[in-house]
Write an enzyme that holds these catalytic residues in place. Sequence first.
Site, mmCIF file in Angstrom:
data_model
loop_
_atom_site.group_PDB
_atom_site.id
_atom_site.type_symbol
_atom_site.label_atom_id
_atom_site.label_comp_id
_atom_site.label_asym_id
_atom_site.label_seq_id
_atom_site.Cartn_x
_atom_site.Cartn_y
_atom_site.Cartn_z
ATOM 1 N N GLU A 19 9.699 1.536 10.015
ATOM 2 C CA GLU A 19 11.110 2.656 10.069
ATOM 3 C C GLU A 19 10.060 3.828 10.370
ATOM 4 O OE1 GLU A 19 12.660 -0.301 6.866
ATOM 5 O OE2 GLU A 19 12.920 2.172 7.172
ATOM 6 N N CYS A 69 13.191 11.360 6.191
ATOM 7 C CA CYS A 69 13.053 10.710 8.321
ATOM 8 C C CYS A 69 13.792 11.356 8.622
ATOM 9 C CB CYS A 69 12.630 9.415 7.825
ATOM 10 S SG CYS A 69 14.114 8.826 6.936
ATOM 11 N N GLU A 124 8.802 15.783 15.121
ATOM 12 C CA GLU A 124 9.070 16.035 13.517
ATOM 13 C C GLU A 124 8.631 17.054 13.197
ATOM 14 O OE1 GLU A 124 8.335 12.680 11.360
ATOM 15 O OE2 GLU A 124 10.563 12.805 10.224
ATOM 16 N N LYS A 142 0.924 -0.968 -0.146
ATOM 17 C CA LYS A 142 0.372 -0.306 0.115
ATOM 18 C C LYS A 142 0.751 0.988 0.592
ATOM 19 C CE LYS A 142 -2.052 3.069 2.481
ATOM 20 N NZ LYS A 142 -1.875 4.368 1.826
#
Length: 491
Positions: free
Chosen positions: A260, A294, A392, A185
Amino acid sequence: MSIDGKTPATAAPSGDHLGTFIGGSWLERESSFDSVDPATGEAFGQISASEVADVDRAVAAARAAARDWARTSPSERGAILGRWAGLVFQNQDRLAALEARDVGKPLSGGLLNVQIAGSILQFTAGAADKLTGATLPTRSPDYFGFTRREPHGVCAIVLPWNVPAVLGAANLAPALAAGNTVVLKPSEVAPLVIHALVELGEEAGLPPGVLNVLTGVGAELGATLVGHPGVDHISFVGSVATGRLVMQAAAQNLTPLKVELGGKSPNLVFADADLDVAVPAIVRSITENAGQNCNAGSRLLVHADVADDVRSRVVAAMAEVRIGAWHEDLDMGPLVNAVQHARVSGLVSSALGDGVELLLGGGRPSGHADGSFLAPTVLSVTDRTAPIVGQEIFGPVLTVETFTDDADALALANGTDFGLLACIWTGDVSRALRMAGEIGAGQVSVNQFSDAGVIGMPFNMAKQSGFSSGNGYRGMYEFTREKAVAVKLLG
Ligand code: NAD
């Protein structure tokens, strides 16, 4: 800018695609959503959305193909991956344009990502028939023991939108090489290059049902997929918040998984650092892909003795970053969509105040009234408890803090919940190695950002950045389980 001396073709790709690939066929579905160019905010095509009921169909197709695929010789699986890699390189300009327009990144950034994806497929093609178990020591010659590495079976792979080609290859190649079948997906935000990669995999010879794709909203389709009892392993790449939900879903069926997640990677600049090398790399680390990586270098931690110099050099270099749409191929594009633009702008404006000072940017760059452009932004932070240094941000927003000595640097660097990458800039190799040992991160770079010079550098993570290891043979181990076999020799 171009890569390998090649100028990528700039023909605007279509954003029309079917989002559902099950049992070797692309399927029409009734509802659809737009492919949106982040530089204009306008639709450039439509993707038909998978139905939630397609999860059952895709898992069933993957299950039906699993036994034969696992029994295919690893060399044959490697040969298919090798042909796939070749097709990716042959089609690299088209794929680069798809990723660049869909995500909003400069064309050469899209090309680099597609070339990395091709390299991952190529490496894994060669590694497929070198995955071995171990012969085990025994108490006497009358026994024999060994381990086998076996595929999990049906793997669900759920991906984010920021570097789709790389993450697609980094998960698909080892999963398929190890003999698993897959239901993939991609993110509904930017799935186009994934669809194109899958078409090339089909052309390379992947049998029907071995790789299936579902495209649609994560909270419905993704949640149904990761909670499906027919899934034998989950690989999730995305945010911490979604990672928690995926782990809860996996817990219901006790499905093994790897996750992750996000990052808040520091660049630590010591007083003896070579600033001519460090400053451009630091700027690139937070403006590449508009900071939507990331491992983006989102925290600049500087020794107080050089803080003024570093701050002013970084601000000057960030102000020079050239901004434009994907096809203009400048240094930085827009954020991926209006939602991200509002989220990142909101984080910046709510951060300003006590202990956080705006040194650069903070709003739209001039000349970019449309689309989701955000100027490179630098925030000077004196309050170490300010939320902005722990969140983040996922945009071109750099926070700058100062430290006084090595212990203070370490305390700052380790002061977040994340632990993906840490970069140390110093001329003192002993300090660099001591820091590398003490920093809570899965990867450490010294005098460079990221792993530029190391082939197959394990993509490891610590703390809330997740748990898994990517790249090379480690990436393949993640998609296998080890079986131990003990034999008593008779007679
Ligand atoms: P996200 O978590 O919003 O979505 C990731 C994927 O999960 C998408 O496909 C989404 O549709 C799906 N999803 C959403 N809700 C779900 C649910 N309840 N169950 C199952 N699937 C669901 O992340 P994003 O905004 O697409 O990507 C940005 C994030 O990805 C950042 O946090 C970034 O750090 C992270 N990321 C990590 C790595 C890494 O290797 N560590 C690499 C790239 C991106």
